[in-house]
Design a protein around this motif. Structure first.
Motif, PDB file in Angstrom:
ATOM      1  N   PHE A 111      -7.357   1.590 -10.436  1.00  0.00           N
ATOM      2  CA  PHE A 111      -7.285   2.815  -9.649  1.00  0.00           C
ATOM      3  C   PHE A 111      -7.810   3.994 -10.468  1.00  0.00           C
ATOM      4  CE2 PHE A 111      -4.830   6.562  -8.195  1.00  0.00           C
ATOM      5  CZ  PHE A 111      -5.237   6.578  -6.878  1.00  0.00           C
ATOM      6  N   SER A 139      -9.469   0.179  -4.690  1.00  0.00           N
ATOM      7  CA  SER A 139      -8.715  -0.165  -5.900  1.00  0.00           C
ATOM      8  C   SER A 139      -7.636  -1.175  -5.588  1.00  0.00           C
ATOM      9  CB  SER A 139      -8.044   1.080  -6.476  1.00  0.00           C
ATOM     10  OG  SER A 139      -8.973   2.115  -6.609  1.00  0.00           O
ATOM     11  N   TYR A 172      -3.003  -2.253  -2.486  1.00  0.00           N
ATOM     12  CA  TYR A 172      -4.334  -1.652  -2.373  1.00  0.00           C
ATOM     13  C   TYR A 172      -4.217  -0.172  -2.032  1.00  0.00           C
ATOM     14  CZ  TYR A 172      -6.772  -6.185  -2.142  1.00  0.00           C
ATOM     15  OH  TYR A 172      -7.300  -7.421  -2.418  1.00  0.00           O
ATOM     16  N   ASP A 173      -5.261   0.587  -2.334  1.00  0.00           N
ATOM     17  CA  ASP A 173      -5.323   1.962  -1.854  1.00  0.00           C
ATOM     18  C   ASP A 173      -5.866   1.964  -0.414  1.00  0.00           C
ATOM     19  OD1 ASP A 173      -7.987   1.327  -2.431  1.00  0.00           O
ATOM     20  OD2 ASP A 173      -8.487   3.398  -2.885  1.00  0.00           O
ATOM     21  N   ASN A 174      -5.899   3.137   0.203  1.00  0.00           N
ATOM     22  CA  ASN A 174      -6.246   3.203   1.633  1.00  0.00           C
ATOM     23  C   ASN A 174      -7.667   2.736   1.913  1.00  0.00           C
ATOM     24  OD1 ASN A 174      -5.166   3.948   4.254  1.00  0.00           O
ATOM     25  ND2 ASN A 174      -6.701   5.574   4.280  1.00  0.00           N
ATOM     26  N   SER A 234      -4.075  -2.011 -12.846  1.00  0.00           N
ATOM     27  CA  SER A 234      -4.810  -1.526 -11.673  1.00  0.00           C
ATOM     28  C   SER A 234      -6.134  -0.923 -12.100  1.00  0.00           C
ATOM     29  CB  SER A 234      -3.982  -0.526 -10.869  1.00  0.00           C
ATOM     30  OG  SER A 234      -4.184   0.776 -11.337  1.00  0.00           O
ATOM     31  N   TRP A 265      -0.227   8.542  -2.725  1.00  0.00           N
ATOM     32  CA  TRP A 265      -1.595   8.041  -2.575  1.00  0.00           C
ATOM     33  C   TRP A 265      -2.053   7.261  -3.786  1.00  0.00           C
ATOM     34  CZ3 TRP A 265      -5.488  10.218  -5.810  1.00  0.00           C
ATOM     35  CH2 TRP A 265      -5.062  11.327  -6.547  1.00  0.00           C
ATOM     36  N   GLN A 266      -1.367   7.418  -4.920  1.00  0.00           N
ATOM     37  CA  GLN A 266      -1.815   6.716  -6.122  1.00  0.00           C
ATOM     38  C   GLN A 266      -1.090   5.375  -6.249  1.00  0.00           C
ATOM     39  OE1 GLN A 266      -3.194   9.449  -9.342  1.00  0.00           O
ATOM     40  NE2 GLN A 266      -1.204  10.369  -8.985  1.00  0.00           N
ATOM     41  N   LEU A 267      -1.686   4.505  -7.026  1.00  0.00           N
ATOM     42  CA  LEU A 267      -1.126   3.156  -7.165  1.00  0.00           C
ATOM     43  C   LEU A 267      -0.267   3.055  -8.423  1.00  0.00           C
ATOM     44  CD1 LEU A 267      -4.200   0.912  -6.162  1.00  0.00           C
ATOM     45  CD2 LEU A 267      -2.249   1.554  -4.747  1.00  0.00           C
ATOM     46  N   ALA A 317       0.847  -1.196   0.000  1.00  0.00           N
ATOM     47  CA  ALA A 317       0.000   0.000   0.000  1.00  0.00           C
ATOM     48  C   ALA A 317       0.882   1.245   0.000  1.00  0.00           C
ATOM     49  CB  ALA A 317      -0.893   0.031   1.241  1.00  0.00           C
ATOM     50  N   SER A 320      -7.811   7.693 -11.487  1.00  0.00           N
ATOM     51  CA  SER A 320      -6.958   8.883 -11.395  1.00  0.00           C
ATOM     52  C   SER A 320      -7.167   9.745 -12.628  1.00  0.00           C
ATOM     53  CB  SER A 320      -5.492   8.457 -11.310  1.00  0.00           C
ATOM     54  OG  SER A 320      -4.649   9.588 -11.335  1.00  0.00           O
TER      55      SER A 320
END
Ligand code: ZN
Length: 515
Positions: free
Chosen positions: A438, A425, A419-421, A436, A344-346, A95, A440
């Motif tokens: 995710f 995602s 994983y994101d927080n 991913s 914060w991004q994957l 993460a 954005s």
């Protein structure tokens, strides 16, 4: 904040001469507790086992270290250390956030299973009491387990103190800034090494600081000015040393008695200062990016200098050669590679972390110097247990990558999942592709070719429908797998977050997080 475990506190409270007073007395008391209270008991003897010293340098990108190919001299101490150790060229965090990343490290579980997340307005996601941590397993086997951390998202309220004889943010100054000028600030480490030796208990020492974290002002002025050669007029260069020290002291003295209140206080301080630091910064501009990266690199250099001090202590103590020493990070940092800042991004820049492991000579026969294959930080402790021949009696998802260190051909090829927080995602590496889902900048699916595009700049999702279908199916399997693992561990994967307590809600309202 809990400085001393409850059972130790009970034992101390029977000592009539001890009076808990000012912070200095408290620190003295904790040191006394280390010396006089932590006695070996009837647990398995761990006396033949090595010390394990694990340093987590928060927010340290792998590719900003010389030993990972950076063209700037940011890391002379880590580079020299790495020359004698096993360096994992492709280690990935589970993460890009402090709390879930560290908890995966400590539990051998993915964020979707341990479900600990960074503190936000949805409240606190604390480690389920049924989950057993690696520090607890080491303690059970006789290690003296100590965590010296810098608070914030590493506060004990998340469950990070689980399994530690002592888990404290008080015994080394916040961000170690005093340790740079006054090595006495690290005396506690010397004392811990002496205590473990005296009691014939190997030491597991977890160390953590935020020297590389934004706002990038923790390095002394002399280091910052060395890296920031051409500051952009109007942008912050950090603060003069005296003011920097005053702010850092503010973090140490953040208001509130318990860890959560301190965490809230630190967040307010941090956000106030960070707002000031980031004022006017436009990372889409190359000159602004250069300015910010220069200051970040100054932090990396500072972190490296502090690591050098730690190595000196271990060397003076005679523990350097007989200890397992690990340097790593919980996540990287982004500088607008994908339109974002901080972490914060994957994407690769937030998940690719340094991982360097030095083993005592008795374990270091026929080891690889560098390991190119992908590894996951969630597997680190499983690997250490494998190395030491310690069985793991609890359900975990981690797998040992010892075979990669020894190149003995045993299979290690797990999916590298992050994983994101909010666990919305998922991202994973599968063969030559990274996928991913995710979201954005209006894009909700990403597919990258690893060999052709290691910086993850060309999204192949719109043009590779068949591969995409396969990746979607794997993503679905990953989620299902984590969900059923949660069920088998007893933690419900359906539980979105713990309900915040009334007192936490009051704090959040007072701090402006909630209406
Ligand atoms: Zn972090």
């Amino acid at each position: 904040m809990k400085l001393i475990p409850a059972d130790t506190q009970r034992r101390i409270s029977r000592r009539p001469a001890v009076i808990i007073g000012a912070a200095g007395v408290l620190i003295a008391l904790v040191l006394a507790a280390i010396f006089f209270v932590f006695r070996p008991d009837s647990r398995d003897s761990g006396s033949t086992m090595p010390n394990i010293i694990l340093l987590s340098i928060d927010t340290l990108r792998a590719d900003h270290l010389g030993c990972y190919g950076y063209d700037r001299e940011t890391s002379p101490n880590i580079d020299a250390f790495a020359a004698d150790a096993v360096l994992f060229e492709n280690a990935y965090s589970q993460a890009p956030f402090t709390a879930p990343a560290h908890m995966s490290l400590f539990t051998g579980l993915t964020p979707a299973v341990h479900r600990v997340a960074n503190f936000d307005k949805t409240g606190l996601r604390k480690l389920d009491p049924r989950i057993v941590t690696f520090p607890a397993m080491l303690k059970e086997r006789g290690w003296l387990t100590v965590g010296l951390h810098a608070g914030g998202m590493m506060s004990p309220e998340f469950g990070f103190d689980r399994g530690f004889d002592l888990y404290s943010e008080k015994l080394i100054s916040y961000n170690w800034h005093r340790a740079y000028e006054d090595p006495k600030d690290l005396n506690v480490i010397r004392r811990l090494l002496e205590t473990s030796r005296r009691d014939s208990r190997p030491l597991f020492l977890f160390l953590h600081h935020y020297v590389c974290h934004d706002p990038y002002m923790t390095a002394p002025e002399s280091i910052r000015s060395r890296f920031l050669k051409n500051p952009v007029p109007g942008l912050s260069k950090g603060l003069p040393d005296d003011e920097r020290n005053r702010i850092l002291k503010g973090f140490e003295a953040a208001p509130g008695g318990n860890g959560l209140e301190r965490l809230s206080g630190q967040r307010v301080l941090r956000s106030t200062f960070a707002k000031e630091f980031w004022k006017g910064v436009d990372l889409s501009r190359p000159d602004h990016r250069r300015h910010i990266v220069d200051l970040y690199d100054a932090g990396v250099y500072f972190a490296d200098a502090l690591f050098g001090k730690l190595l000196s202590i271990l060397r003076e103590d005679g523990s350097l050669d007989d200890s397992i020493i690990i340097v790593m990070s919980d996540h990287g940092e982004e500088f607008f590679e994908h339109g974002g800042k901080t972490h914060w991004q994957l994407f690769v820049e937030t998940l690719h972390v340094p991982l360097i492991v030095k083993l005592p000579s008795r374990y270091a026969q026929s080891l690889q110097g560098r390991v190119a294959r992908d590894v996951r930080t969630v597997d680190l402790f499983v690997t250490l247990f494998d190395l030491l021949g310690l069985p793991i009696d609890h359900q975990i998802q981690g797998e040992s990558f010892l075979s990669l260190m020894k190149n003995n051909g045993r299979r290690y090829a797990p999916l590298v999942v992050s994983y994101d927080n909010a666990l919305r995602s998922v991202r994973f590496i599968k063969d030559d592709f990274v996928y991913s889902d995710f979201m954005s900048h209006g894009v909700g699916e990403w597919l990258f070719s690893r060999p052709n595009d290691p910086a993850e700049q060309r999204n192949l999702a719109p043009s590779m429908g068949i591969v995409l279908e396969t990746m979607r199916a794997i993503a679905s399997d990953v989620r299902l797998g984590d969900s059923s693992f949660s069920a088998s561990v007893g933690t419900s994967s359906a539980r979105p977050t713990d309900k915040p307590s009334e007192s936490l809600l009051r704090q959040l309202r007072a701090l402006g997080y909630l209406e």
